[in-house]
Design a protein around this motif. Structure first.
Motif, mmCIF file in Angstrom:
data_model
loop_
_atom_site.group_PDB
_atom_site.id
_atom_site.type_symbol
_atom_site.label_atom_id
_atom_site.label_comp_id
_atom_site.label_asym_id
_atom_site.label_seq_id
_atom_site.Cartn_x
_atom_site.Cartn_y
_atom_site.Cartn_z
ATOM 1 N N HIS A 105 0.172 -28.498 27.546
ATOM 2 C CA HIS A 105 0.328 -27.303 26.700
ATOM 3 C C HIS A 105 -0.499 -26.181 27.306
ATOM 4 C CE1 HIS A 105 1.732 -26.022 22.554
ATOM 5 N NE2 HIS A 105 1.234 -24.922 23.125
ATOM 6 N N LEU A 106 0.170 -25.272 27.981
ATOM 7 C CA LEU A 106 -0.490 -24.210 28.718
ATOM 8 C C LEU A 106 -0.773 -23.002 27.827
ATOM 9 C CD1 LEU A 106 1.640 -24.375 31.997
ATOM 10 C CD2 LEU A 106 -0.478 -25.588 31.456
ATOM 11 N N VAL A 107 -1.800 -22.235 28.202
ATOM 12 C CA VAL A 107 -2.202 -21.059 27.439
ATOM 13 C C VAL A 107 -1.358 -19.858 27.866
ATOM 14 C CG1 VAL A 107 -4.118 -19.523 26.882
ATOM 15 C CG2 VAL A 107 -4.547 -21.947 27.320
ATOM 16 N N PRO A 108 -0.669 -19.206 26.928
ATOM 17 C CA PRO A 108 0.073 -17.995 27.297
ATOM 18 C C PRO A 108 -0.860 -16.946 27.908
ATOM 19 C CG PRO A 108 0.642 -18.709 25.076
ATOM 20 C CD PRO A 108 -0.534 -19.528 25.497
ATOM 21 N N ALA A 130 2.052 -21.820 14.512
ATOM 22 C CA ALA A 130 1.688 -22.958 15.357
ATOM 23 C C ALA A 130 2.771 -23.322 16.364
ATOM 24 C CB ALA A 130 1.391 -24.174 14.483
ATOM 25 N N LEU A 131 4.013 -22.902 16.121
ATOM 26 C CA LEU A 131 5.125 -23.409 16.919
ATOM 27 C C LEU A 131 5.874 -22.346 17.718
ATOM 28 C CD1 LEU A 131 6.609 -25.894 14.282
ATOM 29 C CD2 LEU A 131 5.328 -26.500 16.338
ATOM 30 N N ILE A 132 6.052 -21.172 17.158
ATOM 31 C CA ILE A 132 6.908 -20.170 17.799
ATOM 32 C C ILE A 132 6.221 -19.593 19.027
ATOM 33 C CG2 ILE A 132 8.033 -17.935 17.476
ATOM 34 C CD1 ILE A 132 8.457 -18.689 14.552
ATOM 35 N N PHE A 133 6.964 -19.429 20.126
ATOM 36 C CA PHE A 133 6.433 -18.929 21.404
ATOM 37 C C PHE A 133 5.260 -19.783 21.889
ATOM 38 C CE2 PHE A 133 7.986 -14.911 19.294
ATOM 39 C CZ PHE A 133 9.181 -14.856 20.003
ATOM 40 N N THR A 134 5.400 -21.085 21.786
ATOM 41 C CA THR A 134 4.433 -22.140 22.161
ATOM 42 C C THR A 134 3.261 -22.239 21.204
ATOM 43 O OG1 THR A 134 2.894 -21.009 23.688
ATOM 44 C CG2 THR A 134 5.017 -21.728 24.592
ATOM 45 N N GLY A 135 3.107 -21.270 20.282
ATOM 46 C CA GLY A 135 2.124 -21.388 19.215
ATOM 47 C C GLY A 135 0.742 -20.867 19.566
ATOM 48 N N PHE A 136 0.093 -20.273 18.556
ATOM 49 C CA PHE A 136 -1.318 -19.899 18.649
ATOM 50 C C PHE A 136 -1.949 -20.172 17.287
ATOM 51 C CE2 PHE A 136 -4.970 -16.949 18.635
ATOM 52 C CZ PHE A 136 -5.591 -17.390 19.792
ATOM 53 N N PRO A 137 -2.269 -21.461 16.995
ATOM 54 C CA PRO A 137 -2.729 -21.817 15.650
ATOM 55 C C PRO A 137 -4.236 -21.750 15.452
ATOM 56 C CG PRO A 137 -2.274 -23.791 16.928
ATOM 57 C CD PRO A 137 -1.961 -22.635 17.823
ATOM 58 N N TRP A 138 -4.945 -21.021 16.314
ATOM 59 C CA TRP A 138 -6.392 -20.900 16.161
ATOM 60 C C TRP A 138 -6.714 -20.321 14.784
ATOM 61 C CZ3 TRP A 138 -9.280 -22.167 20.684
ATOM 62 C CH2 TRP A 138 -10.667 -22.136 20.509
ATOM 63 N N ALA A 167 -3.011 -5.942 18.529
ATOM 64 C CA ALA A 167 -1.560 -6.159 18.579
ATOM 65 C C ALA A 167 -1.223 -7.634 18.367
ATOM 66 C CB ALA A 167 -1.004 -5.675 19.909
ATOM 67 N N LEU A 168 -2.006 -8.520 18.986
ATOM 68 C CA LEU A 168 -1.771 -9.956 18.795
ATOM 69 C C LEU A 168 -1.969 -10.336 17.336
ATOM 70 C CD1 LEU A 168 -1.332 -12.842 19.956
ATOM 71 C CD2 LEU A 168 -3.817 -12.948 20.268
ATOM 72 N N SER A 169 -3.048 -9.856 16.729
ATOM 73 C CA SER A 169 -3.329 -10.184 15.326
ATOM 74 C C SER A 169 -2.226 -9.671 14.412
ATOM 75 C CB SER A 169 -4.681 -9.586 14.914
ATOM 76 O OG SER A 169 -5.725 -10.080 15.724
ATOM 77 N N ALA A 170 -1.739 -8.468 14.678
ATOM 78 C CA ALA A 170 -0.668 -7.902 13.854
ATOM 79 C C ALA A 170 0.621 -8.682 14.017
ATOM 80 C CB ALA A 170 -0.450 -6.433 14.217
ATOM 81 N N ALA A 171 0.942 -9.041 15.267
ATOM 82 C CA ALA A 171 2.185 -9.777 15.514
ATOM 83 C C ALA A 171 2.157 -11.143 14.833
ATOM 84 C CB ALA A 171 2.403 -9.928 17.016
ATOM 85 N N LEU A 172 1.031 -11.848 14.919
ATOM 86 C CA LEU A 172 0.934 -13.168 14.298
ATOM 87 C C LEU A 172 0.894 -13.071 12.776
ATOM 88 C CD1 LEU A 172 -1.635 -14.867 16.726
ATOM 89 C CD2 LEU A 172 0.842 -15.222 16.631
ATOM 90 N N SER A 173 0.489 -11.925 12.249
ATOM 91 C CA SER A 173 0.446 -11.739 10.795
ATOM 92 C C SER A 173 1.816 -11.486 10.194
ATOM 93 C CB SER A 173 -0.494 -10.575 10.448
ATOM 94 O OG SER A 173 -1.808 -10.843 10.880
#
Length: 520
Positions: free
Chosen positions: A341-344, A133-141, A90-96
């Motif tokens: 910068h905290l981890v969601p 990288a930016l939306i919802f604090t970002g997950f740019p891994w 679900a995370l991968s799909a949402a970020l895609s």
């Protein structure tokens, strides 16, 4: 080719692109996968088909690239395996979805002219990565630029940073696709060669030497499942105290949550012994120490907040003063850094997701945030800038420490605990993330971790030394601090990623929307 087969091929290309990152590090493969996506987009009849291709490519890329999140949720968090796998999917799909939107626009705005379509494709790719990288604090891994720590692209880092590198690679992939389609002229093939090799003319040192520092990086090698074990803690704490006191280094660094308890919950006398060891005339002999642990802080509204912190000790520092938070039985450390910068889900719970966290039997809550620009720790003529784990994904936030400040870091130190991921490729990927920060800021980066990757990198991202993953040990290394600013540090430190977003947006408007040929 049917749209379904095209989407399946895009999914495979995205999954294949994950092999371009650490531990394999194959930059040419990343460009080839993007070229494959661009070829598929060239056959897409509608923006909806373009969106499907972008979604499939992004899902394959991220699901393969960050599958190790499953380990933390299932093996350590107690979430049922099927639900943990579904969460990663679900995370991968949402970020895609960001890439899906970008590729839909790429189809909608294409003109059939290489000189317009290539920069528009690269700009849309850049906007998709910036959104992630930016939306919802970002997950740019696993941002695409991290595949280019070897080869020509790395020379772009001190100019445009990891996302600029990703845009360059996307432009090169799109241009190669145009050449492979056969409709491009010879000059486009030459343009592809020049674009690929152009960064080789850029490497230079924007920073200058600022003296050396002897450092000891501690790797505690405590399995995540045993980190809070009452039976294990005394032995680990004893080893830590011995290494902190007997090292000949100027600075000793222990990893994130090396002390997994609040100071008042540690064994009686340990915090006092630690403070006394680094006091003037103490057995530490004038050295300094940084170690990770949880702390508490009184917020402006009177609320008590827990923080993921670094405590610093040095005979050169005055004792901490001021009121203690309620329940604190020990004095505050002389130096303190609180993670900004905290981890969601790991360190703060997004609104509406308490139910998800409750499925994982982890002691999670909302942590307090530290300031984005924190003071450095002065040690032996150097200024040390700590950051904790996930924070080194955000180079623009580290760059903010250098704008208009006299105490800007000459050496960066990352304290991490990746035992959550049980020796997976996440450890190598995080090392490469730190390498990118070294290249962008031209500062040495030291990494002290629980299970790996404990490494020392110079200001060009070159490996000075490392400890094997999963083994307890001490990495003794001498590093050279650096003064001065790279172009990336100057613009990202002042304006964050806004210049890249603005440039990409203007490119799309100027070459795509405004000059799009009439249809029908």
């Amino acid at each position: 080719m049917s749209p379904g087969r095209a989407a399946a091929l895009a999914l495979g290309l995205g999954a294949l692109q994950a092999f371009a990152f650490a531990p394999w590090s194959l930059p040419a493969l990343q460009i080839a996968c993007v070229a494959g996506l661009a070829l598929l987009l060239g056959r897409a009849a509608t923006p909806r088909q373009g969106a499907a291709l972008g979604l499939a490519f992004g899902f394959g890329w991220l699901a393969h690239g960050v599958w190790w999140l499953y380990i933390s949720m299932h093996s350590h968090g107690g979430m049922p395996g099927a639900l943990a796998a579904a969460a990663v999917a679900a995370l991968s799909a949402a970020l895609s979805l960001y890439l899906a939107g970008a590729m839909a626009l790429a189809v909608r705005l294409r003109s059939g002219r290489v000189g317009r379509d290539v920069p528009v494709f690269a700009a849309l790719w850049l906007l998709a990565e910036l959104a992630r990288a930016l939306i919802f604090t970002g997950f740019p891994w696993a941002a695409s630029g991290y595949a280019h720590l070897e080869g020509p692209g790395a020379a772009l880092a001190p100019w445009v940073g990891v996302y600029g590198i990703g845009a360059w690679a996307a432009a090169l992939g799109a241009l190669l696709a145009a050449v492979l389609r056969g409709g491009a002229r010879l000059r486009h093939g030459l343009a592809a060669a020049l674009l690929g090799l152009a960064p080789l003319a850029l490497p230079q040192d924007f920073t200058r030497p600022a003296g050396t520092l002897r450092v000891a990086l501690l790797q505690t090698a405590v399995p995540q499942g045993e980190k809070f074990s009452p039976a294990l803690q005394p032995a680990v704490l004893q080893w830590l105290m011995a290494r902190l006191a007997d090292s000949p280094a100027d600075l000793v660094v222990a990893p994130e949550t090396a002390l997994p308890l609040l100071p008042q919950d540690l064994p009686p006398g340990l915090w006092a012994a630690l403070s006394e060891a680094f006091a003037p005339g103490g057995p530490a002999g004038g050295k300094a120490a940084l170690l990770g642990l949880p702390l508490t802080r009184l917020e402006a509204d009177g609320r008590l907040a827990y923080t993921n912190s670094v405590a610093g000790f040095s005979a050169a520092l005055p004792p901490a003063s001021g009121p203690l938070p309620p329940g604190a039985a020990e004095p505050a450390p002389p130096y303190r850094y609180d993670k900004h910068h905290l981890v969601p889900f790991g360190e703060f719970i997004p609104p509406g997701f308490r139910w998800f966290v409750d499925l994982m039997r982890m002691p999670l809550g909302d942590f307090g945030r530290g300031p984005i620009v924190a003071p450095s720790l002065a040690v032996a003529g150097q200024r040390i800038g700590p950051n904790i784990c996930y924070e080194d994904l955000f180079g623009e936030e580290l760059a903010a420490r250098y704008v208009g400040r006299g105490d800007a870091p000459t050496v960066l130190v990352n304290l991490s605990n990746l035992a959550w991921f049980d020796g997976s490729r996440a450890l190598d990927q995080h090392r490469e993330i730190s390498r990118m920060r070294s290249l962008e800021l031209q500062r040495p980066m030291l990494r002290a971790t629980n299970t790996g990757a404990t490494v020392a990198l110079d200001h060009r991202g070159r490996l000075l030394d490392a400890l094997p993953h999963g083994e307890r040990g001490v990495l003794q290394v001498q590093v050279e601090g650096r003064e001065g600013l790279t172009p990336y540090t100057r613009w990202a430190g002042r304006w964050g990623l806004a210049p890249l977003a603005g440039l990409a947006g203007l490119t799309v408007l100027a070459l795509g929307a405004w000059r799009r040929p009439r249809r029908g």
